[in-house]
Each structure stands twice: as C-alpha cells, then as structure tokens.
Design a protein around this motif. Structure first.
Motif, PDB file in Angstrom:
ATOM      1  N   HIS A 140      33.004  -4.443   3.643  1.00  0.00           N
ATOM      2  CA  HIS A 140      32.404  -3.161   4.145  1.00  0.00           C
ATOM      3  C   HIS A 140      31.040  -3.853   4.689  1.00  0.00           C
ATOM      4  N   PRO A 141      30.619  -3.530   5.960  1.00  0.00           N
ATOM      5  CA  PRO A 141      29.207  -3.766   6.398  1.00  0.00           C
ATOM      6  C   PRO A 141      27.959  -2.865   5.448  1.00  0.00           C
ATOM      7  N   VAL A 142      27.005  -3.827   5.407  1.00  0.00           N
ATOM      8  CA  VAL A 142      25.779  -2.995   4.859  1.00  0.00           C
ATOM      9  C   VAL A 142      24.519  -3.632   5.145  1.00  0.00           C
ATOM     10  N   GLY A 143      23.590  -2.826   5.435  1.00  0.00           N
ATOM     11  CA  GLY A 143      22.357  -3.325   5.713  1.00  0.00           C
ATOM     12  C   GLY A 143      21.333  -3.095   4.665  1.00  0.00           C
ATOM     13  N   ILE A 144      20.299  -3.849   4.657  1.00  0.00           N
ATOM     14  CA  ILE A 144      19.442  -3.893   3.516  1.00  0.00           C
ATOM     15  C   ILE A 144      17.944  -3.690   4.289  1.00  0.00           C
ATOM     16  N   ILE A 145      17.154  -2.814   3.613  1.00  0.00           N
ATOM     17  CA  ILE A 145      15.602  -2.650   4.006  1.00  0.00           C
ATOM     18  C   ILE A 145      14.909  -2.857   2.739  1.00  0.00           C
ATOM     19  N   THR A 146      14.013  -3.926   2.630  1.00  0.00           N
ATOM     20  CA  THR A 146      13.227  -4.264   1.395  1.00  0.00           C
ATOM     21  C   THR A 146      11.884  -4.915   1.757  1.00  0.00           C
ATOM     22  N   THR A 177      14.002   5.196  -0.287  1.00  0.00           N
ATOM     23  CA  THR A 177      13.174   4.108  -1.078  1.00  0.00           C
ATOM     24  C   THR A 177      13.803   2.706  -1.179  1.00  0.00           C
ATOM     25  N   ASP A 178      12.943   1.738  -1.706  1.00  0.00           N
ATOM     26  CA  ASP A 178      13.298   0.316  -1.732  1.00  0.00           C
ATOM     27  C   ASP A 178      14.392  -0.071  -2.533  1.00  0.00           C
ATOM     28  N   CYS A 179      15.324  -0.437  -2.410  1.00  0.00           N
ATOM     29  CA  CYS A 179      16.496  -0.595  -3.402  1.00  0.00           C
ATOM     30  C   CYS A 179      16.252  -2.024  -4.269  1.00  0.00           C
ATOM     31  N   TYR A 180      15.058  -2.656  -3.900  1.00  0.00           N
ATOM     32  CA  TYR A 180      14.785  -4.010  -4.683  1.00  0.00           C
ATOM     33  C   TYR A 180      13.313  -3.429  -5.324  1.00  0.00           C
ATOM     34  N   GLN A 181      12.837  -2.444  -5.445  1.00  0.00           N
ATOM     35  CA  GLN A 181      11.662  -2.207  -6.239  1.00  0.00           C
ATOM     36  C   GLN A 181      11.786  -2.612  -7.577  1.00  0.00           C
ATOM     37  N   PRO A 182      10.702  -2.592  -8.278  1.00  0.00           N
ATOM     38  CA  PRO A 182      10.732  -3.170  -9.655  1.00  0.00           C
ATOM     39  C   PRO A 182      11.955  -2.447 -10.592  1.00  0.00           C
ATOM     40  N   ALA A 183      12.270  -1.380 -10.589  1.00  0.00           N
ATOM     41  CA  ALA A 183      13.372  -0.968 -11.372  1.00  0.00           C
ATOM     42  C   ALA A 183      14.782  -1.842 -11.456  1.00  0.00           C
ATOM     43  N   LEU A 218      -4.118  -2.938  -0.804  1.00  0.00           N
ATOM     44  CA  LEU A 218      -4.563  -1.625  -0.790  1.00  0.00           C
ATOM     45  C   LEU A 218      -3.297  -0.678  -0.255  1.00  0.00           C
ATOM     46  N   LEU A 219      -2.627  -1.195   0.707  1.00  0.00           N
ATOM     47  CA  LEU A 219      -1.603  -0.346   1.414  1.00  0.00           C
ATOM     48  C   LEU A 219      -0.512  -0.312   0.641  1.00  0.00           C
ATOM     49  N   GLU A 220      -0.081  -1.525  -0.313  1.00  0.00           N
ATOM     50  CA  GLU A 220       1.142  -1.490  -0.789  1.00  0.00           C
ATOM     51  C   GLU A 220       1.022  -2.098  -2.242  1.00  0.00           C
ATOM     52  N   PRO A 221       0.211  -1.387  -3.143  1.00  0.00           N
ATOM     53  CA  PRO A 221      -0.231  -2.237  -4.279  1.00  0.00           C
ATOM     54  C   PRO A 221       0.913  -2.710  -5.142  1.00  0.00           C
ATOM     55  N   ARG A 222       1.949  -2.504  -5.419  1.00  0.00           N
ATOM     56  CA  ARG A 222       2.862  -3.091  -6.283  1.00  0.00           C
ATOM     57  C   ARG A 222       4.126  -3.784  -5.448  1.00  0.00           C
ATOM     58  N   THR A 223       3.710  -4.183  -4.288  1.00  0.00           N
ATOM     59  CA  THR A 223       5.025  -5.050  -3.701  1.00  0.00           C
ATOM     60  C   THR A 223       4.662  -6.417  -3.720  1.00  0.00           C
ATOM     61  N   THR A 224       5.611  -7.242  -3.184  1.00  0.00           N
ATOM     62  CA  THR A 224       5.594  -8.605  -3.355  1.00  0.00           C
ATOM     63  C   THR A 224       4.544  -9.211  -2.413  1.00  0.00           C
ATOM     64  N   THR A 225       3.741 -10.373  -2.607  1.00  0.00           N
ATOM     65  CA  THR A 225       3.022 -10.683  -1.750  1.00  0.00           C
ATOM     66  C   THR A 225       3.571 -11.206  -0.696  1.00  0.00           C
ATOM     67  N   ILE A 226       2.341 -11.312   0.470  1.00  0.00           N
ATOM     68  CA  ILE A 226       2.890 -11.669   1.713  1.00  0.00           C
ATOM     69  C   ILE A 226       3.699 -13.054   1.911  1.00  0.00           C
ATOM     70  N   ALA A 227       3.046 -13.986   1.116  1.00  0.00           N
ATOM     71  CA  ALA A 227       3.537 -15.268   1.264  1.00  0.00           C
ATOM     72  C   ALA A 227       5.098 -15.138   0.877  1.00  0.00           C
ATOM     73  N   LYS A 228       5.227 -14.593  -0.384  1.00  0.00           N
ATOM     74  CA  LYS A 228       6.734 -14.624  -0.845  1.00  0.00           C
ATOM     75  C   LYS A 228       7.596 -13.593   0.102  1.00  0.00           C
ATOM     76  N   ARG A 229       7.033 -12.834   0.839  1.00  0.00           N
ATOM     77  CA  ARG A 229       7.804 -12.060   1.944  1.00  0.00           C
ATOM     78  C   ARG A 229       8.234 -12.943   2.781  1.00  0.00           C
ATOM     79  N   LEU A 230       7.275 -13.929   3.285  1.00  0.00           N
ATOM     80  CA  LEU A 230       7.583 -14.513   4.537  1.00  0.00           C
ATOM     81  C   LEU A 230       8.713 -15.995   3.925  1.00  0.00           C
TER      82      LEU A 230
END
Length: 357
Positions: free
Chosen positions: A161-167, A136-142, A204-216
């Motif tokens: 220590h090396p770390v990868g992030i998916i968000t 699950t997303d480590c940067y979700q609203p919580a 529709l696909l991802e209702p409580r996610t950051t907008t596309i503009a903010k992700r870019l």
C-alpha cells in the motif's frame, strides 16, 4: 527580556489557555518564590509519554489545499518543539495547551499498526496514499522507544500500500530496509523538512530536531537508495529564513531531492500568541520587524484561514518569496520530477499475501 528567562530546549515559552476549557492553570509568583526558598523545582520541564486508545487511525483530509487525501498520526503532540507548528492547536482537543504541553505531553497510540492493518484489509477500502503524518512528526524522539512508525511501515509493505512520510528527523534512516522494499514497488515517498541552513536559526526555531547537516545527509542517503525525496522548505518566515530559499533549494537539489515545497508562515489559533511571546524572548532585537512582515503577508493579521491563500500568503513580501521559489525550480529542478506512488498493487494483497487466482 533577559536571556535567563528563556526556557532553553523548548520552543514555546508558556502554556497558553485552552479555548475549550473554562479554567486556566497558572503558576503564581508566590508559589514560585516558595519553591525557590524550599530549593524545589516548580517545573521539571520533562517530557511525559501518555498512552491513548483511539478506535481508528486513518483520517480523511477534507481541506482542499493540503495536498493529501488521508493521513495518520502515531503520536499527538511533538517533542521537536517547532515554534511555528500548525499542529499545536490540535492539542487543545485533547484537553492540553498548544504551548509547552504540546511539546511535553506526548500522546502515544500503541495500537496504530493493528488499526492500520484493519483499515487496509477492509473490503470497502480503496488504495490511496496515506501520509505519516499529517499532523505531528512520526519520527520524533518517542519513536526511538515505541517504534510505532516502523511497525506501521511493515504493515504498508505487507499489503503493498502506498505511504508518504513527512519528517525532519534522521531517525527515518533506521528504517531504510523497509523503505527500500517499499520503493522497489513504487510505494513510498519521503518529505524531509529543512527550514534553514543556519544551525543557530534551527536551534531557536526547532529546538529538539535533528541538525541541518544530518537532515541533508538523510536526503542524500535516501536518494542514493532510490527512495524519492521531496524537501519541505517550510515555513518561510520573513526576517528569519525567507532570504535562504534559493540557497536551500540549490542545496537540497545537490543532495538528491527531486522537488521542493514551501509555505508562507501563518500563526493560526493559539500559535500567534505563542510565537509572539517566543520571538520577544528569543529575538528581541528583531521581534517587531518579523511580526510586521508576517502581518504584511496576511492582510494586517498574523493569520489568514482562507483556503488557497492561507499557505501562500499575499502582498509584496509573499510575492517576493514566490518569485524566488519559481526561480529556484527553474534553476535547480527543471529536469527533476517526484514520482506518483502506485495504488494498483494493494488489491492483490488484501489478505496480506499475493493472490494467485
């Protein structure tokens, strides 16, 4: 299906039965009618944060086609509510539904930073990239409230220590200070998930996610600060977003991404039922077409669990998607390369500080 029956602000539109439980909870029509007459809410649709107390936090990934060795999840469940999310099924192990429960009952692991530090200090531990998060997303609203991910990143920096992030959340930029420090030592890479350039599709696909503009913008800011970014253009769903693959790849490349990855959607476990119910309510005009296209990629089913094929798909439509991805890499990423993270620094910092002798 009338739009009034669509539960806005959530992905799943129902709680599917938990395969591990004998009993099923459902809301009867007479109860709903009673609530209506009494002026009461049958369902508040609110998010709950529930603390849990695991004994370990780092998980070894044994699946051969995932692309990571170890992962850790500060949170179980995800308020983002992405309708296609493969992690939904994991919520059943905690006694909840993969449907609405996954989005509304978020399990919080407050001890994650301490458990991580204990792991990294272990004499038996050999440095290998740990991914935040494999599930699950480590940067979700919580994360705004609990800051568990930030605290974990501080631990990774302390022990080099090396770390990868998916968000898919722009909140990752809050931790730019730690990310820059990690990146100076070649210890971090960020995977930003961008599934569409259409805000309507995103909502529709991802209702409580950051907008596309903010992700870019997130991709651009990270890249400008020397932090390597891989764009996750996943999943590709035929009939919804697969036609965007080339444009998506060009756009993330223009914003500084060094590489991209993708998968063909698969609806494993309870997700098949959840997705089918959702698309019949959210996109009734093309529900059958999309479902049939997914089945075409999965040998007539909505899911294929075979290693090697489960993320790639097969058949004509899947082949077309892969051809577009190949072309995109040739056109937009031929001179780019995502760096390998360093694992050689950690041993010197096992006790939290540089060893002089």
């Amino acid at each position: 299906m009338k739009q009034s029956l669509y539960l806005k602000g959530r992905g799943a539109q129902q709680n599917t039965p938990n395969k591990f439980l004998n009993h099923i909870y459902e809301q009867r029509d007479d109860f709903l009618e009673f609530c209506r007459l009494e002026g009461e809410e049958a369902d508040t649709n609110r998010t709950q944060y529930i603390p849990i107390f695991p004994k370990t936090i780092v998980n070894k990934v044994t699946s051969p086609d995932v692309g990571m060795q170890f992962s850790m999840n500060p949170y179980q469940g995800c308020e983002h509510g992405c309708i296609y999310c493969y992690a939904r099924n994991a919520h059943e192990y905690w006694g909840y539904s993969a449907g609405l429960d996954f989005e509304r009952k978020i399990l919080i692991k407050k001890a994650a930073p301490e458990l991580l530090e204990e792991k990294l200090k272990s004499k038996k531990w050999k440095a290998a990239t740990i991914v935040l998060s494999g599930n699950t997303d480590c940067y979700q609203p919580a994360e705004r409230q609990f800051e568990i991910t930030r605290k974990c990143l501080a631990v990774f920096l302390k022990y080099r220590h090396p770390v990868g992030i998916i968000t898919k959340n722009a909140l990752v930029l809050r931790d730019l200070d730690i990310l820059k420090a990690l990146s100076k030592n070649g210890l971090v890479g960020v995977n930003v998930s961008i599934t569409s350039l259409s805000e309507e599709t995103r909502r529709l696909l991802e209702p409580r996610t950051t907008t596309i503009a903010k992700r870019l913008k997130t991709v651009k800011v990270l890249a400008e600060n020397g932090i390597p970014v891989n764009a996750m253009l996943a999943p590709m769903i035929p009939g919804i977003n697969s036609h965007e693959l080339l444009k998506l790849a060009q756009t993330v490349a223009d914003h500084g991404a060094l590489s991209f990855g993708f998968t063909v959607v698969r609806l494993n476990g309870a997700i098949g039922q959840i997705f089918t119910d959702w698309i019949e309510k959210a996109m009734p005009d093309r529900a059958k077409k999309v479902l049939h296209a997914i089945q075409d990629c999965r040998g007539g089913s909505l899911n294929d669990s075979r290693f090697g094929l489960r993320n790639r798909g097969e058949g004509k439509i899947a082949s077309q998607i892969h051809d577009m991805a190949k072309l995109a890499r040739q056109k937009y990423f031929s001179d780019k390369e995502f760096p390998k993270l360093r694992t050689d620094l950690h041993e010197q910092f096992k006790d939290g500080q540089m060893k002089l002798f």
